[in-house]
Design a protein around this motif. Structure first.
Motif, PDB file in Angstrom:
ATOM      1  N   PHE A  46      -4.051   0.647  -8.615  1.00  0.00           N
ATOM      2  CA  PHE A  46      -3.817   0.718  -7.175  1.00  0.00           C
ATOM      3  C   PHE A  46      -4.343  -0.539  -6.473  1.00  0.00           C
ATOM      4  O   PHE A  46      -3.614  -1.192  -5.721  1.00  0.00           O
TER       5      PHE A  46
ATOM      6  N   ILE B  26       1.904   9.591  -2.858  1.00  0.00           N
ATOM      7  CA  ILE B  26       1.295   9.773  -1.535  1.00  0.00           C
ATOM      8  C   ILE B  26       1.852   8.726  -0.576  1.00  0.00           C
ATOM      9  O   ILE B  26       1.993   7.554  -0.940  1.00  0.00           O
ATOM     10  N   ASP B  27       2.169   9.145   0.631  1.00  0.00           N
ATOM     11  CA  ASP B  27       2.628   8.211   1.658  1.00  0.00           C
ATOM     12  C   ASP B  27       1.462   7.903   2.595  1.00  0.00           C
ATOM     13  O   ASP B  27       1.004   8.764   3.337  1.00  0.00           O
ATOM     14  N   PHE B  28       0.990   6.669   2.571  1.00  0.00           N
ATOM     15  CA  PHE B  28      -0.129   6.274   3.425  1.00  0.00           C
ATOM     16  C   PHE B  28       0.308   6.011   4.862  1.00  0.00           C
ATOM     17  O   PHE B  28      -0.520   5.970   5.767  1.00  0.00           O
TER      18      PHE B  28
ATOM     19  N   HIS C  64      -1.912  -3.661  -5.594  1.00  0.00           N
ATOM     20  CA  HIS C  64      -1.698  -3.769  -4.156  1.00  0.00           C
ATOM     21  C   HIS C  64      -1.870  -5.203  -3.669  1.00  0.00           C
ATOM     22  O   HIS C  64      -0.974  -5.797  -3.062  1.00  0.00           O
TER      23      HIS C  64
ATOM     24  N   CYS D 236      -9.418   1.997   2.342  1.00  0.00           N
ATOM     25  CA  CYS D 236      -8.632   1.257   1.343  1.00  0.00           C
ATOM     26  C   CYS D 236      -8.777  -0.244   1.533  1.00  0.00           C
ATOM     27  O   CYS D 236      -9.013  -0.991   0.583  1.00  0.00           O
TER      28      CYS D 236
ATOM     29  N   GLY E 239       1.152   3.634  -3.210  1.00  0.00           N
ATOM     30  CA  GLY E 239       0.748   5.015  -2.964  1.00  0.00           C
ATOM     31  C   GLY E 239       1.817   5.983  -3.434  1.00  0.00           C
ATOM     32  O   GLY E 239       1.522   7.022  -4.046  1.00  0.00           O
ATOM     33  N   HIS E 240       3.082   5.623  -3.166  1.00  0.00           N
ATOM     34  CA  HIS E 240       4.213   6.467  -3.564  1.00  0.00           C
ATOM     35  C   HIS E 240       4.414   6.462  -5.080  1.00  0.00           C
ATOM     36  O   HIS E 240       4.559   7.516  -5.708  1.00  0.00           O
TER      37      HIS E 240
ATOM     38  N   LEU F 280       0.840  -1.196   0.000  1.00  0.00           N
ATOM     39  CA  LEU F 280       0.000   0.000   0.000  1.00  0.00           C
ATOM     40  C   LEU F 280       0.876   1.248   0.000  1.00  0.00           C
ATOM     41  O   LEU F 280       0.640   2.203  -0.767  1.00  0.00           O
ATOM     42  N   ASP F 281       1.916   1.243   0.818  1.00  0.00           N
ATOM     43  CA  ASP F 281       2.831   2.394   0.861  1.00  0.00           C
ATOM     44  C   ASP F 281       3.594   2.545  -0.452  1.00  0.00           C
ATOM     45  O   ASP F 281       3.754   3.656  -0.973  1.00  0.00           O
TER      46      ASP F 281
END
Length: 492
Positions: A320, A197-199, A324, A213, A191-192, A187-188
């Protein structure tokens, strides 16, 4: 007395209505589950009730269904059929039949679930996108999306999140839920890479966004709603909450797209260096804006349909969500196989130490990763034994002939990846973990080479290994998935 008579009459009406509804339901179930005659040359038949029985057993396993129901029949004929929900569904574990499905995309077309049953969760979640469209619409999506995936991801892109994941596993003082931490890590990472984006998932920063999510990802693969999609038309309870979370997730993605559009409008065209380091969403938006101004054309110069803003959102979501879960499960399977096969783990460790050294803080450079390309044997064997995607399915736009059989137009045809990648004709001792199956021919011993004299026992029988599908519809993120696992294997 008149009141009593009225009550009896009312009960009589209710009984009649109940009887009519019951008869309608029985007729509908009969039509959906009892097969009509079909002239396909005698493809072996598997009862839909048998499939449903294994699907809804406690703790259902796709492997159990494959082992108990599909493989015994498939290993004999290479093709079986089931009548389910009013249509014929054919399954194959034959690599030659799979080749046709992968390559003849005009005949074996994607099943457009967003048009067929638009109310189901997955259709509402991501609608029309690169993975679901056919023909010109598919080409239009590919024109915008493909350039974003042609880049090479440097190993440093993964350093922060994968190093953190490795540390969590290595330093844990008690048992650890490997799948859970792998899901947080991917997920991280995604996201990046996809949105910049950093979750903060690996830092266990539980938040409403994280809960949304997880719910959106899990709701899309709930077995009950995959088998009975009509239930999504009238969601209640937890399912209704999942649809509400999906709306929030849509707004989150749309907000991220709006921010990226504004940034690109302010800073103008990306330089080559900026483009090499940009997140995928920025690259897709840039390509989307370019095609809105100048159009997109196919290989024959024909103008393609323009991608809508909703479809841009859909593609962001599908990359995503699909990326993921697929990557998380693949990583956890890889870790499981290393634990179950200590001799493979030992050999891999010695190979990595020979390149990276024995420092716990070592992280591979791009050059070192290239030296460790042979680790892909372990990754590929894990993907063979534990394919995250159970099947690749298409709908026939015309009748087709597979060996002695003729399949009717409109049928669904599925390559059963579990069954094909456990087919002893292609992979002897398929239940054993043998990474050497994927060794380059030049690195195999003469005994191995002699054993491979029969091409049908060689793992490189074309299309017999296809965890990412093949052909023009091959998973666009397959290089990303393989690279993530090679880096993780080196760290472990």
């Amino acid at each position: 007395m008149s009141v009593l008579v009225g009550a009896l009459q009312q009960i009589g009406v209710l009984n009649v209505l109940f009887t009519l509804v019951s008869l309608f339901a029985l007729r509908l179930m009969y039509k959906l589950l009892v097969p009509p005659k079909v002239n396909d040359g005698g493809v072996p038949h598997i009862s839909a009730l048998k499939t449903l029985y294994w699907t809804f057993k406690p703790n259902p396993s796709r492997l159990d269904l494959c082992q108990q129901v599909d493989r015994p029949a498939l290993d004999k004929t290479g093709l079986v059929r089931t009548w389910l929900w009013g249509r014929w569904m054919y399954k194959t574990n034959n690599a030659e039949y799979a080749r046709q499905l992968f390559l003849k995309t005009s005949v074996y077309q994607k099943i457009e679930m967003h048009n067929l049953i638009p109310h189901v969760f997955r259709a509402v979640a991501a609608g029309g996108n690169l993975m679901t469209e056919n023909g010109e619409h598919f080409k239009a999506h590919r024109t915008i999306v493909s350039p974003s995936f042609r880049r090479a991801w440097p190993a440093s892109t993964f350093r922060s999140h994968l190093s953190k994941l490795e540390s969590l596993i290595r330093l844990s003082s008690s048992s650890i839920d490997v799948l859970s931490v792998c899901r947080r890590a991917t997920l991280d990472i995604l996201g990046h890479i996809i949105m910049g984006i950093d979750f903060g998932a690996l830092d266990y920063k539980d938040s409403e966004l994280l809960e949304i999510c997880w719910d959106v990802v899990d709701a899309g693969i709930e077995p009950l709603y995959l088998v009975f999609p009509i239930l999504d038309k009238y969601p209640v309870g937890k399912r209704a909450n999942s649809f509400a979370n999906l709306e929030k997730f849509h707004r989150f993605i749309e907000s991220a797209i709006a921010v990226k559009r504004k940034e690109l409008a302010e800073y103008g065209t990306l330089s080559d260096d900026e483009r090499n380091n940009a997140d995928l969403l920025s690259l897709m938006i840039e390509a989307h804006e370019h095609t809105k101004k100048h159009g997109a054309y196919d290989e024959k110069g024909k103008l393609l349909p323009s991608m809508t803003s909703e479809e841009l959102r859909n593609n962001t979501i599908i990359f995503f969500v699909a990326g993921h879960d697929a990557t998380a499960y693949s990583l956890s399977h890889l870790i499981m196989e290393l634990a179950l096969n200590p001799h493979v783990q030992h050999h891999a460790r010695q190979r990595v130490i020979s390149v990276l050294g024995d420092s716990p803080d070592a992280f591979p450079t791009d050059e070192q990763l290239a030296e460790l390309a042979d680790l892909d044997m372990i990754v590929k064997e894990s993907l063979r034994k534990n394919s995250v995607v159970s099947d690749v399915r298409r709908v026939l736009s015309e009748p087709v002939t597979l060996g002695p059989y003729t399949l009717p137009k409109g049928s669904w045809v599925m390559v059963d990846l579990w069954a094909m990648q456990h087919n002893p004709e292609y992979f002897p001792d398929p239940d054993k973990f043998i990474p050497e199956r994927f060794a380059e021919p030049s690195s195999r011993s003469s005994a191995d080479a002699d054993a491979d004299a029969d091409a049908q026992s060689h793992p490189r029988v074309p299309f017999s290994w296809a965890p990412f599908s093949e052909g023009s519809r091959k998973c666009i993120g397959h290089k990303f998935a393989l690279l993530t696992q090679r880096i993780m294997l080196a760290l472990l």
